[in-house]
Design an enzyme around this catalytic site. Structure first.
Site, PDB file in Angstrom:
ATOM      1  N   SER B  71       0.791  -1.295   0.042  1.00  0.00           N
ATOM      2  CA  SER B  71      -0.105   0.042   0.035  1.00  0.00           C
ATOM      3  C   SER B  71       0.803   1.220   0.062  1.00  0.00           C
ATOM      4  O   SER B  71       0.438   2.179  -0.389  1.00  0.00           O
ATOM      5  CB  SER B  71      -0.958   0.316   1.210  1.00  0.00           C
ATOM      6  OG  SER B  71      -0.361  -0.449   2.327  1.00  0.00           O
ATOM      7  N   GLU B  73       3.486   1.994  -1.714  1.00  0.00           N
ATOM      8  CA  GLU B  73       4.171   2.345  -2.835  1.00  0.00           C
ATOM      9  C   GLU B  73       3.155   3.349  -3.636  1.00  0.00           C
ATOM     10  O   GLU B  73       2.789   2.556  -4.953  1.00  0.00           O
ATOM     11  CB  GLU B  73       4.371   0.848  -3.326  1.00  0.00           C
ATOM     12  CG  GLU B  73       5.304   0.287  -2.467  1.00  0.00           C
ATOM     13  CD  GLU B  73       5.716  -1.179  -2.773  1.00  0.00           C
ATOM     14  OE1 GLU B  73       6.590  -1.898  -2.186  1.00  0.00           O
ATOM     15  OE2 GLU B  73       5.370  -1.705  -3.811  1.00  0.00           O
ATOM     16  N   ARG B 128       2.487  -1.307   4.651  1.00  0.00           N
ATOM     17  CA  ARG B 128       2.824  -1.886   3.532  1.00  0.00           C
ATOM     18  C   ARG B 128       2.085  -3.048   3.287  1.00  0.00           C
ATOM     19  O   ARG B 128       1.407  -3.774   2.171  1.00  0.00           O
ATOM     20  CB  ARG B 128       4.361  -2.673   3.875  1.00  0.00           C
ATOM     21  CG  ARG B 128       4.793  -3.744   2.775  1.00  0.00           C
ATOM     22  CD  ARG B 128       5.997  -4.426   3.264  1.00  0.00           C
ATOM     23  NE  ARG B 128       6.420  -5.565   2.778  1.00  0.00           N
ATOM     24  CZ  ARG B 128       7.201  -5.604   1.813  1.00  0.00           C
ATOM     25  NH1 ARG B 128       7.641  -4.877   0.914  1.00  0.00           N
ATOM     26  NH2 ARG B 128       7.493  -6.932   1.244  1.00  0.00           N
ATOM     27  N   ASN B 145       2.407 -10.051  -0.796  1.00  0.00           N
ATOM     28  CA  ASN B 145       3.262 -10.626  -1.751  1.00  0.00           C
ATOM     29  C   ASN B 145       4.163 -11.659  -1.417  1.00  0.00           C
ATOM     30  O   ASN B 145       5.212 -12.038  -2.030  1.00  0.00           O
ATOM     31  CB  ASN B 145       4.127  -9.510  -2.588  1.00  0.00           C
ATOM     32  CG  ASN B 145       4.962 -10.137  -3.650  1.00  0.00           C
ATOM     33  OD1 ASN B 145       4.050 -10.870  -4.386  1.00  0.00           O
ATOM     34  ND2 ASN B 145       6.001  -9.535  -4.047  1.00  0.00           N
ATOM     35  N   ARG B 146       3.729 -12.296  -0.158  1.00  0.00           N
ATOM     36  CA  ARG B 146       4.260 -13.688   0.226  1.00  0.00           C
ATOM     37  C   ARG B 146       3.052 -14.638   0.593  1.00  0.00           C
ATOM     38  O   ARG B 146       3.667 -15.599   1.103  1.00  0.00           O
ATOM     39  CB  ARG B 146       5.086 -13.159   1.487  1.00  0.00           C
ATOM     40  CG  ARG B 146       6.234 -12.106   1.495  1.00  0.00           C
ATOM     41  CD  ARG B 146       7.369 -12.905   0.655  1.00  0.00           C
ATOM     42  NE  ARG B 146       8.570 -11.964   0.479  1.00  0.00           N
ATOM     43  CZ  ARG B 146       8.896 -10.930  -0.274  1.00  0.00           C
ATOM     44  NH1 ARG B 146       7.861 -10.706  -1.009  1.00  0.00           N
ATOM     45  NH2 ARG B 146      10.050 -10.099  -0.136  1.00  0.00           N
ATOM     46  N   HIS B 197       4.968  -2.815  -8.326  1.00  0.00           N
ATOM     47  CA  HIS B 197       5.381  -2.559  -7.144  1.00  0.00           C
ATOM     48  C   HIS B 197       6.517  -1.161  -7.348  1.00  0.00           C
ATOM     49  O   HIS B 197       6.823  -0.934  -8.620  1.00  0.00           O
ATOM     50  CB  HIS B 197       6.559  -3.608  -6.388  1.00  0.00           C
ATOM     51  CG  HIS B 197       5.877  -4.783  -6.138  1.00  0.00           C
ATOM     52  ND1 HIS B 197       5.570  -5.047  -4.818  1.00  0.00           N
ATOM     53  CD2 HIS B 197       5.190  -5.794  -6.742  1.00  0.00           C
ATOM     54  CE1 HIS B 197       4.777  -6.176  -4.734  1.00  0.00           C
ATOM     55  NE2 HIS B 197       4.518  -6.712  -5.974  1.00  0.00           N
ATOM     56  N   TYR B 199      10.164   0.389  -4.762  1.00  0.00           N
ATOM     57  CA  TYR B 199      11.039   0.993  -5.758  1.00  0.00           C
ATOM     58  C   TYR B 199      11.955   0.233  -5.844  1.00  0.00           C
ATOM     59  O   TYR B 199      12.542  -0.479  -4.782  1.00  0.00           O
ATOM     60  CB  TYR B 199      11.285   2.616  -5.379  1.00  0.00           C
ATOM     61  CG  TYR B 199      12.160   2.416  -4.199  1.00  0.00           C
ATOM     62  CD1 TYR B 199      13.377   2.879  -4.288  1.00  0.00           C
ATOM     63  CD2 TYR B 199      11.486   2.635  -2.875  1.00  0.00           C
ATOM     64  CE1 TYR B 199      14.161   2.843  -3.005  1.00  0.00           C
ATOM     65  CE2 TYR B 199      12.291   2.497  -1.478  1.00  0.00           C
ATOM     66  CZ  TYR B 199      13.655   2.593  -1.802  1.00  0.00           C
ATOM     67  OH  TYR B 199      14.380   2.746  -0.720  1.00  0.00           O
ATOM     68  N   TYR B 249      16.447 -11.122  -4.360  1.00  0.00           N
ATOM     69  CA  TYR B 249      16.759 -11.905  -3.219  1.00  0.00           C
ATOM     70  C   TYR B 249      15.585 -13.082  -3.227  1.00  0.00           C
ATOM     71  O   TYR B 249      14.802 -12.915  -4.123  1.00  0.00           O
ATOM     72  CB  TYR B 249      16.875 -11.414  -1.736  1.00  0.00           C
ATOM     73  CG  TYR B 249      15.641 -10.180  -1.601  1.00  0.00           C
ATOM     74  CD1 TYR B 249      15.953  -9.087  -1.024  1.00  0.00           C
ATOM     75  CD2 TYR B 249      14.586 -10.597  -1.848  1.00  0.00           C
ATOM     76  CE1 TYR B 249      14.878  -8.046  -0.570  1.00  0.00           C
ATOM     77  CE2 TYR B 249      13.334  -9.691  -1.659  1.00  0.00           C
ATOM     78  CZ  TYR B 249      13.583  -8.361  -1.061  1.00  0.00           C
ATOM     79  OH  TYR B 249      12.526  -7.445  -0.806  1.00  0.00           O
ATOM     80  N   GLU B 271       9.458  -3.070 -10.358  1.00  0.00           N
ATOM     81  CA  GLU B 271      10.040  -2.251  -9.236  1.00  0.00           C
ATOM     82  C   GLU B 271       9.950  -0.927 -10.038  1.00  0.00           C
ATOM     83  O   GLU B 271      11.225  -0.627 -10.474  1.00  0.00           O
ATOM     84  CB  GLU B 271      11.018  -2.637  -8.453  1.00  0.00           C
ATOM     85  CG  GLU B 271      10.846  -4.046  -7.664  1.00  0.00           C
ATOM     86  CD  GLU B 271       9.923  -3.771  -6.272  1.00  0.00           C
ATOM     87  OE1 GLU B 271       9.911  -2.495  -5.938  1.00  0.00           O
ATOM     88  OE2 GLU B 271       9.616  -4.740  -5.532  1.00  0.00           O
TER      89      GLU B 271
END
Lengths: 93, 310
Positions: B71, B73, B128, B145-146, B197, B199, B249, B271
Site C-alpha cells: 500500500s 508504494e 505495507r 506478496n508472500r 511495485h 521502488y 533476493y 519495481e
C-alpha cells in the site's frame, strides 16, 4: 496519525558479503524498529532503511564500528511527508 | 472532485475515495470500452474493483495488470490511474494498443490492497501489508506478496507476524489475494500477468522461491530486455532485469511465481523508480514521467503476448 519526525532513511553500502550479513543482523533486532525499504541483497546493491530517531545513534555506531559505509538519504521523513500532504491538499483546494 | 477524467489531476496523489470516483468517471465516459468489476471485499469490507477494457468477444485471452499490492508504494496506484486513462485515450489512436485490444482484454486492478492504502492515508503512511488481525499476535497484517501458493512458507518470507514480510498462517489467507486467485482461475484465459511495485527500478520474472530457472526463462529474459530498453528510452531511467531470486533476493509466496505456476507464461513484476533519494516518498511531480516510461515497457509485454499466442 503516526509521526515520523526525526526518522531518517540511511542508504547503506555493503562492500562485501560479510558486511551484507552484518546488516542482516541488524534486521533481526526488533527493538530497533528498523524498516527496510530496500533489504540487504548482495554486495554493492544499495540498502535503504528507515531508522526511528531513538535507534539512530545505535545504528550509526554499529555501522561505523564495522566499517560499513552509509549516507543519509532522507534527513527527516516527517518533513517529506508534510510536503507530500501539502501538495495533495493544495491541488485539491 | 474531478468532473471528468480530463480534469482529473494525474500529477498528484489521491485518496481511495478519489481513485474509486475516478473509476466511475472512466466507465461513464467509455461504456463501450470500460467496465468495473468487483472481485471481492477486503478484510475490512472495502470493495475490491478491477477495470475491464474490452472491445467485445467472450472470455477473450487477457492481460492482467495490478498496482498497489504494497500500500505505501503510492507511485504505483497513481501510475495505474494514468494507465487507465491512457488506454481510453490511445485505443483507436495507437495502432499497437488498438491491435492488442481488438484481440485481447485488459484487466487493471489499481488498488489491490484497499485497507492498507486507506491506512496509509489515515494513520501510517509507511504501511505495507494488509490489515488483517493475526490470532495470538498484537501485530497486524500479512505481506500480500508472500501469501500466494507458490513456495509458500519457504525461505524468503517470515513466519513472524510482526515482520514486514510475514507470509500469513496459510496460502491465500488474505482475501485480497484469494479474490485474485479466484478471478484468475474462473477466467481461465489470462495470458500475461504484471504486478507492479516500487521502488528500485527492476523488471523481474519467476522464480523468486528457487534458484531453478523457469522453463521459459530465455523468452522471458528477452521480453524483459526489450521492455526495459523501451522504458529507458524515454527519460534514461536505468532498470535491471532478471529472475526475482537473481535480481534481488529469495522471495517465496510471490504473486508471479503463482501466476506462472498456473500456466500464465508472461508473468512479470515491476519495481518502479525512485532514481534519487525519496524511496517510497517519491514526489508527485514524478508520477506522470514514471507512468509514461512504464507504459512503454507494458506495451512491449502486451504486444509480445498478442504476437505469441499459446
Amino acid at each position: 496519525k503516526e509521526n515520523f519526525a526525526g526518522h531518517q532513511v540511511l542508504r547503506i553500502s555493503a562492500a562485501d558479503e560479510a558486511q551484507v550479513q552484518k546488516v542482516k543482523e541488524l534486521e533481526d533486532l526488533e527493538h530497533l524498529q528498523l524498516d527496510f525499504w530496500r533489504g540487504p541483497t548482495h554486495p554493492g546493491a544499495p540498502i535503504d532503511v528507515r531508522v526511528p530517531f531513538p535507534s539512530l545513534q545505535a545504528v550509526k555506531i554499529f555501522l561505523e564500528a564495522h566499517g560499513i559505509g552509509y549516507t543519509t538519504m532522507i534527513e527527516d521523513v516527517q518533513a517529506l511527508l508534510d510536503e507530500e500532504q501539502e501538495q495533495m491538499f493544495a491541488l485539491r483546494a | 472532485w474531478a468532473r471528468s477524467s480530463d480534469t482529473f489531476n494525474y500529477a498528484t496523489y489521491h485518496t481511495l475515495e478519489e481513485i474509486y470516483g475516478f473509476l466511475d468517471l472512466l466507465v461513464a465516459e467509455h461504456p463501450q470500452l470500460v467496465s468495473k468489476l468487483q472481485i471481492g471485499s477486503s478484510y475490512e469490507g472495502r470493495p475490491i474493483y478491477v477495470l475491464k477494457f474490452s472491445t467485445g468477444g467472450s472470455n477473450r485471452p487477457a492481460i492482467w495488470i495490478d498496482t498497489g499490492i504494497h500500500s505505501r508504494e503510492w507511485v504505483t496506484q497513481a501510475s495505474g490511474v494514468w494507465f487507465a486513462k491512457k488506454i481510453t485515450q490511445d485505443y483507436g489512436q495507437d495502432p499497437t494498443l488498438t491491435a492488442i485490444l481488438d484481440s485481447l482484454d485488459i484487466f487493471l486492478e489499481i488498488v489491490t490492497n484497499p485497507d492498507g492504502f486507506a491506512f496509509t492515508h489515515s494513520k501510517n503512511r509507511m504501511w505495507r501489508k494488509t490489515r488483517s488481525l493475526t490470532e495470538g499476535s498484537s501485530c497486524v497484517g500479512v505481506d500480500p506478496n508472500r501469501n500466494w501458493d507458490a513456495g509458500f512458507g519457504l525461505p524468503g518470507a517470515s513466519s513472524n507476524p510482526c515482520s514486514e514480510t510475514y507470509h500469513g498462517k496459510f496460502a491465500n489467507s488474505e482475501v485480497e489475494v484469494k479474490s485474485i486467485v479466484d478471478f484468475v482461475k474462473n477466467h481461465g484465459n489470462i495470458k500475461a500477468f504484471i504486478s507492479i511495485h516500487s521502488y528500485s527500478q527492476l523488471l523481474m520474472y519467476p522464480y523468486g522461491y528457487t534458484e531453478e530457472a523457469a522453463p521459459d526463462r530465455d523468452e522471458l529474459d528477452q521480453v524483459a530486455k526489450s521492455a526495459v530498453t523501451a522504458l529507458t528510452s524515454l527519460y534514461g531511467t536505468k532498470f535491471e532485469y532478471g529472475s526475482i531470486i537473481k535480481t534481488i533476493y529469495q522471495a517465496s509466496g510471490t504473486t508471479v511465481d503463482w501466476t506462472y505456476s498456473q500456466g500464465i507464461k508472461y508473468s512479470f513484476t515491476f519495481e518502479l523508480r525512485d532514481t534519487g533519494r525519496y524511496g517510497f516518498l517519491l514526489p508527485a511531480s514524478q508520477i506522470v514521467p514514471t507512468a509514461q516510461e512504464t507504459w512503454l515497457a507494458l506495451r512491449i509485454i502486451m504486444e509480445h503476448t498478442l504476437n505469441h499466442p499459446y
